[in-house]
Design a protein around this motif. Structure first.
Motif, PDB file in Angstrom:
ATOM      1  N   ARG A   1      24.453  39.966  25.629  1.00  0.00           N
ATOM      2  CA  ARG A   1      25.473  39.979  26.661  1.00  0.00           C
ATOM      3  C   ARG A   1      26.730  39.313  26.121  1.00  0.00           C
ATOM      4  NH1 ARG A   1      25.890  37.336  32.720  1.00  0.00           N
ATOM      5  NH2 ARG A   1      26.191  35.413  31.532  1.00  0.00           N
ATOM      6  N   LEU A   2      27.791  40.072  26.096  1.00  0.00           N
ATOM      7  CA  LEU A   2      29.086  39.540  25.690  1.00  0.00           C
ATOM      8  C   LEU A   2      29.836  39.047  26.923  1.00  0.00           C
ATOM      9  CD1 LEU A   2      30.270  42.263  23.144  1.00  0.00           C
ATOM     10  CD2 LEU A   2      28.767  40.301  22.770  1.00  0.00           C
ATOM     11  N   SER A   3      30.609  38.007  26.719  1.00  0.00           N
ATOM     12  CA  SER A   3      31.469  37.474  27.774  1.00  0.00           C
ATOM     13  C   SER A   3      32.904  37.461  27.282  1.00  0.00           C
ATOM     14  CB  SER A   3      31.055  36.052  28.150  1.00  0.00           C
ATOM     15  OG  SER A   3      29.733  36.008  28.635  1.00  0.00           O
TER      16      SER A   3
ATOM     17  N   ASN B   1      35.366  37.597  39.202  1.00  0.00           N
ATOM     18  CA  ASN B   1      36.781  37.252  39.312  1.00  0.00           C
ATOM     19  C   ASN B   1      36.985  35.768  39.641  1.00  0.00           C
ATOM     20  OD1 ASN B   1      37.541  39.852  38.659  1.00  0.00           O
ATOM     21  ND2 ASN B   1      37.712  40.503  40.803  1.00  0.00           N
ATOM     22  N   ALA B   2      36.033  35.162  40.281  1.00  0.00           N
ATOM     23  CA  ALA B   2      36.140  33.734  40.571  1.00  0.00           C
ATOM     24  C   ALA B   2      36.095  32.909  39.290  1.00  0.00           C
ATOM     25  CB  ALA B   2      35.026  33.305  41.510  1.00  0.00           C
ATOM     26  N   LYS B   3      35.438  33.449  38.278  1.00  0.00           N
ATOM     27  CA  LYS B   3      35.328  32.751  36.990  1.00  0.00           C
ATOM     28  C   LYS B   3      36.267  33.341  35.942  1.00  0.00           C
ATOM     29  CE  LYS B   3      30.477  31.420  37.603  1.00  0.00           C
ATOM     30  NZ  LYS B   3      29.106  31.495  37.036  1.00  0.00           N
TER      31      LYS B   3
ATOM     32  N   ASP C   1      44.233  38.247  38.598  1.00  0.00           N
ATOM     33  CA  ASP C   1      44.244  39.176  39.721  1.00  0.00           C
ATOM     34  C   ASP C   1      44.838  40.521  39.335  1.00  0.00           C
ATOM     35  OD1 ASP C   1      45.004  36.812  42.420  1.00  0.00           O
ATOM     36  OD2 ASP C   1      43.292  37.056  41.087  1.00  0.00           O
ATOM     37  N   ASN C   2      44.185  41.559  39.795  1.00  0.00           N
ATOM     38  CA  ASN C   2      44.665  42.935  39.699  1.00  0.00           C
ATOM     39  C   ASN C   2      44.528  43.549  38.309  1.00  0.00           C
ATOM     40  OD1 ASN C   2      45.504  43.044  42.439  1.00  0.00           O
ATOM     41  ND2 ASN C   2      47.302  41.855  41.866  1.00  0.00           N
TER      42      ASN C   2
END
Length: 120
Positions: free
Chosen positions: A19-21, A74-76, A30-31
């Protein structure tokens, strides 16, 4: 400016998973649509997959469909690439990218890349 930093690459046997991050910082996440590309020496950078801002749309190149999954938190400010059923031909440097428009071609911001090596 958006700064992108990939992690999670490494050496894995064929059939394995990684798993890549990709962590984003700088201006707001955002967006932004996010994408993963990969490149091997002597070849052009190849589109792997992309995800829209709200995760409602995903797009994958045919060679990874059913094996790779893109997701985002998105929170992270982080996007992930879950890679299952890895094959030696998946060996490449993997890059994440960000842009306000989702596409298979043009992205404004790029990470530095993380190496994925799949042994047979």
């Amino acid at each position: 400016q958006v700064q992108l930093v990939e992690s999670g690459g490494g050496l894995v046997q064929a059939g394995g998973s990684l798993r890549l991050s990709c962590a984003a910082s700088g201006r707001t996440f955002d967006n932004y649509a996010m994408a993963w590309f990969r490149q091997t020496p002597g070849k052009e950078r190849e589109f792997v997959g992309a995800i829209s801002w709200l995760s409602s749309i995903t797009d994958y190149t045919d060679s990874v469909k059913g094996r790779f999954t893109i997701s985002r938190d998105n929170a992270k400010n982080t996007v992930y690439l879950q890679m299952n059923g890895l094959k030696p031909e998946d060996t490449a440097v993997y890059y994440c990218a960000a842009d306000l428009a989702m596409s298979r071609n043009y992205y404004d911001y790029w990470g530095q890349g993380t190496q994925v090596t799949v042994s047979s």
